[in-house]
Design a protein around this motif. Structure first.
Motif, PDB file in Angstrom:
ATOM      1  N   LYS A   1       0.836  -1.210   0.000  1.00 35.93           N
ATOM      2  CA  LYS A   1       0.000   0.000   0.000  1.00 35.93           C
ATOM      3  C   LYS A   1       0.870   1.259   0.000  1.00 35.93           C
ATOM      4  O   LYS A   1       0.537   2.246  -0.660  1.00 35.93           O
ATOM      5  N   ARG A   2       1.975   1.216   0.719  1.00 33.47           N
ATOM      6  CA  ARG A   2       2.906   2.364   0.699  1.00 33.47           C
ATOM      7  C   ARG A   2       3.508   2.532  -0.701  1.00 33.47           C
ATOM      8  O   ARG A   2       3.609   3.648  -1.211  1.00 33.47           O
ATOM      9  N   GLN A   3       3.911   1.413  -1.302  1.00 29.31           N
ATOM     10  CA  GLN A   3       4.451   1.476  -2.661  1.00 29.31           C
ATOM     11  C   GLN A   3       3.409   1.976  -3.644  1.00 29.31           C
ATOM     12  O   GLN A   3       3.720   2.751  -4.562  1.00 29.31           O
ATOM     13  N   LEU A   4       2.150   1.560  -3.455  1.00 32.99           N
ATOM     14  CA  LEU A   4       1.061   2.008  -4.324  1.00 32.99           C
ATOM     15  C   LEU A   4       0.889   3.515  -4.225  1.00 32.99           C
ATOM     16  O   LEU A   4       0.773   4.213  -5.240  1.00 32.99           O
ATOM     17  N   GLN A   5       0.911   4.027  -3.003  1.00 31.50           N
ATOM     18  CA  GLN A   5       0.773   5.469  -2.805  1.00 31.50           C
ATOM     19  C   GLN A   5       1.922   6.232  -3.473  1.00 31.50           C
ATOM     20  O   GLN A   5       1.705   7.257  -4.113  1.00 31.50           O
ATOM     21  N   GLN A   6       3.132   5.709  -3.349  1.00 30.07           N
ATOM     22  CA  GLN A   6       4.286   6.352  -3.989  1.00 30.07           C
ATOM     23  C   GLN A   6       4.164   6.319  -5.508  1.00 30.07           C
ATOM     24  O   GLN A   6       4.492   7.288  -6.187  1.00 30.07           O
ATOM     25  N   SER A   7       3.677   5.206  -6.038  1.00 28.35           N
ATOM     26  CA  SER A   7       3.513   5.095  -7.492  1.00 28.35           C
ATOM     27  C   SER A   7       2.467   6.081  -8.004  1.00 28.35           C
ATOM     28  O   SER A   7       2.638   6.686  -9.063  1.00 28.35           O
ATOM     29  N   ILE A   8       1.398   6.244  -7.247  1.00 24.87           N
ATOM     30  CA  ILE A   8       0.352   7.193  -7.642  1.00 24.87           C
ATOM     31  C   ILE A   8       0.879   8.617  -7.593  1.00 24.87           C
ATOM     32  O   ILE A   8       0.648   9.409  -8.511  1.00 24.87           O
ATOM     33  N   GLU A   9       1.633   8.942  -6.531  1.00 23.34           N
ATOM     34  CA  GLU A   9       2.184  10.292  -6.403  1.00 23.34           C
ATOM     35  C   GLU A   9       3.177  10.608  -7.514  1.00 23.34           C
ATOM     36  O   GLU A   9       3.252  11.738  -7.977  1.00 23.34           O
ATOM     37  N   SER A  10       3.929   9.602  -7.958  1.00 18.19           N
ATOM     38  CA  SER A  10       4.901   9.830  -9.026  1.00 18.19           C
ATOM     39  C   SER A  10       4.290   9.558 -10.413  1.00 18.19           C
ATOM     40  O   SER A  10       5.008   9.538 -11.413  1.00 18.19           O
ATOM     41  N   GLU A  11       2.967   9.353 -10.436  1.00 14.59           N
ATOM     42  CA  GLU A  11       2.192   9.172 -11.675  1.00 14.59           C
ATOM     43  C   GLU A  11       2.680   7.983 -12.513  1.00 14.59           C
ATOM     44  O   GLU A  11       2.679   8.026 -13.729  1.00 14.59           O
ATOM     45  N   GLU A  12       3.054   6.918 -11.840  1.00 18.35           N
ATOM     46  CA  GLU A  12       3.414   5.661 -12.509  1.00 18.35           C
ATOM     47  C   GLU A  12       2.217   4.718 -12.388  1.00 18.35           C
ATOM     48  O   GLU A  12       2.197   3.801 -11.582  1.00 18.35           O
ATOM     49  N   PHE A  13       1.206   4.966 -13.222  1.00  9.92           N
ATOM     50  CA  PHE A  13      -0.091   4.314 -13.054  1.00  9.92           C
ATOM     51  C   PHE A  13      -0.073   2.839 -13.451  1.00  9.92           C
ATOM     52  O   PHE A  13      -0.809   2.039 -12.870  1.00  9.92           O
ATOM     53  N   GLU A  14       0.751   2.450 -14.382  1.00 13.08           N
ATOM     54  CA  GLU A  14       0.840   1.030 -14.751  1.00 13.08           C
ATOM     55  C   GLU A  14       1.420   0.217 -13.601  1.00 13.08           C
ATOM     56  O   GLU A  14       0.937  -0.867 -13.281  1.00 13.08           O
ATOM     57  N   GLN A  15       2.455   0.758 -12.992  1.00 13.98           N
ATOM     58  CA  GLN A  15       3.057   0.080 -11.841  1.00 13.98           C
ATOM     59  C   GLN A  15       2.058   0.062 -10.682  1.00 13.98           C
ATOM     60  O   GLN A  15       1.944  -0.932  -9.972  1.00 13.98           O
ATOM     61  N   ALA A  16       1.314   1.145 -10.502  1.00 13.66           N
ATOM     62  CA  ALA A  16       0.304   1.222  -9.443  1.00 13.66           C
ATOM     63  C   ALA A  16      -0.773   0.161  -9.645  1.00 13.66           C
ATOM     64  O   ALA A  16      -1.229  -0.474  -8.680  1.00 13.66           O
ATOM     65  N   ALA A  17      -1.187  -0.062 -10.893  1.00 16.42           N
ATOM     66  CA  ALA A  17      -2.201  -1.079 -11.177  1.00 16.42           C
ATOM     67  C   ALA A  17      -1.679  -2.476 -10.842  1.00 16.42           C
ATOM     68  O   ALA A  17      -2.419  -3.307 -10.284  1.00 16.42           O
ATOM     69  N   ALA A  18      -0.415  -2.740 -11.150  1.00 16.38           N
ATOM     70  CA  ALA A  18       0.175  -4.047 -10.831  1.00 16.38           C
ATOM     71  C   ALA A  18       0.239  -4.250  -9.320  1.00 16.38           C
ATOM     72  O   ALA A  18      -0.070  -5.338  -8.806  1.00 16.38           O
ATOM     73  N   ILE A  19       0.609  -3.211  -8.601  1.00 16.26           N
ATOM     74  CA  ILE A  19       0.675  -3.303  -7.137  1.00 16.26           C
ATOM     75  C   ILE A  19      -0.724  -3.504  -6.570  1.00 16.26           C
ATOM     76  O   ILE A  19      -0.925  -4.297  -5.648  1.00 16.26           O
ATOM     77  N   ARG A  20      -1.718  -2.789  -7.123  1.00 15.96           N
ATOM     78  CA  ARG A  20      -3.107  -2.948  -6.675  1.00 15.96           C
ATOM     79  C   ARG A  20      -3.552  -4.395  -6.830  1.00 15.96           C
ATOM     80  O   ARG A  20      -4.186  -4.967  -5.936  1.00 15.96           O
ATOM     81  N   ASP A  21      -3.193  -5.033  -7.948  1.00 20.57           N
ATOM     82  CA  ASP A  21      -3.564  -6.427  -8.180  1.00 20.57           C
ATOM     83  C   ASP A  21      -2.885  -7.356  -7.176  1.00 20.57           C
ATOM     84  O   ASP A  21      -3.499  -8.318  -6.693  1.00 20.57           O
ATOM     85  N   GLN A  22      -1.633  -7.074  -6.842  1.00 23.31           N
ATOM     86  CA  GLN A  22      -0.932  -7.878  -5.823  1.00 23.31           C
ATOM     87  C   GLN A  22      -1.636  -7.755  -4.476  1.00 23.31           C
ATOM     88  O   GLN A  22      -1.785  -8.750  -3.757  1.00 23.31           O
ATOM     89  N   ILE A  23      -2.071  -6.551  -4.139  1.00 22.24           N
ATOM     90  CA  ILE A  23      -2.769  -6.331  -2.864  1.00 22.24           C
ATOM     91  C   ILE A  23      -4.064  -7.135  -2.845  1.00 22.24           C
ATOM     92  O   ILE A  23      -4.390  -7.786  -1.835  1.00 22.24           O
ATOM     93  N   LYS A  24      -4.813  -7.116  -3.946  1.00 21.92           N
ATOM     94  CA  LYS A  24      -6.079  -7.869  -4.013  1.00 21.92           C
ATOM     95  C   LYS A  24      -5.825  -9.359  -3.834  1.00 21.92           C
ATOM     96  O   LYS A  24      -6.580 -10.043  -3.124  1.00 21.92           O
ATOM     97  N   ASP A  25      -4.780  -9.888  -4.476  1.00 16.77           N
ATOM     98  CA  ASP A  25      -4.463 -11.308  -4.336  1.00 16.77           C
ATOM     99  C   ASP A  25      -4.138 -11.664  -2.890  1.00 16.77           C
ATOM    100  O   ASP A  25      -4.591 -12.702  -2.375  1.00 16.77           O
TER     101      ASP A  25
END
Length: 175
Positions: free
Chosen positions: A143-167
């Protein structure tokens, strides 16, 4: 391991000295380390590991000038419970009681940051017993990495992290 200096006692101090990129390692017993006091910052005839650590970590925030008058009593940091002063703590490296942590909190923060790199202890999770705890910790890290990815506008990486969190959350939900 045996002391490199005397060759008799067990080495209790491993010291690495780097000068101009040249690395030199010393493995000494406590008495030989005390005799070689000029090699180590803060070492004295009464050498101990606590003295070495307090010298390396620079426990004393204010430099002391030999021969100067001691500071007034009202400026000396002292634990109200056990009476330990900050100067005594910096020499021994040990607190007198539990309340010393609270009493010296302002001076300890920078020391802990210098040693640990952070003020918050994250700890470790046992491999055998900590399955659920480990998954929750991993989710929090993601979740911390997701927040950092969103802040740095790396949305593809954020989506991958979101999927890992859901799993991982599905793993927690299933018995």
């Amino acid at each position: 391991m045996i002391c490199q200096e005397c060759g008799q006692k067990p080495a209790t101090l491993h010291f690495t000295k780097i000068v101009n990129g040249e690395k030199t390692e010393f493995r000494l017993c406590e008495s030989c380390a005390g005799e070689k006091g000029d090699m180590f910052a803060g070492a004295s005839p009464n050498f101990s590991i606590h003295h070495l650590l307090s010298g390396l970590l620079k426990f004393d925030a204010a430099p002391s000038v030999t021969g100067s008058d001691p500071p007034p009593a009202e400026t000396v940091a002292r634990c109200e419970t056990c009476g330990l002063t900050y100067a005594q703590f910096s020499k021994s490296g040990r607190f007198g009681c539990v309340d010393c942590y609270q009493q010296f909190a302002q001076r300890l923060g920078p020391i802990f940051r210098r040693i640990h790199g952070n003020m918050q202890h994250s700890g470790k999770v046992p491999r055998r017993a900590g399955g659920v705890i480990r998954i929750r910790k991993e989710i929090n890290d993601l979740k911390r990495q997701l927040q950092q990815s969103i802040e740095s506008e790396e949305f593809e990486q954020a989506a991958a992290i979101r999927d890992q969190i859901k799993d991982l959350e599905k793993q927690l939900a299933s018995p």
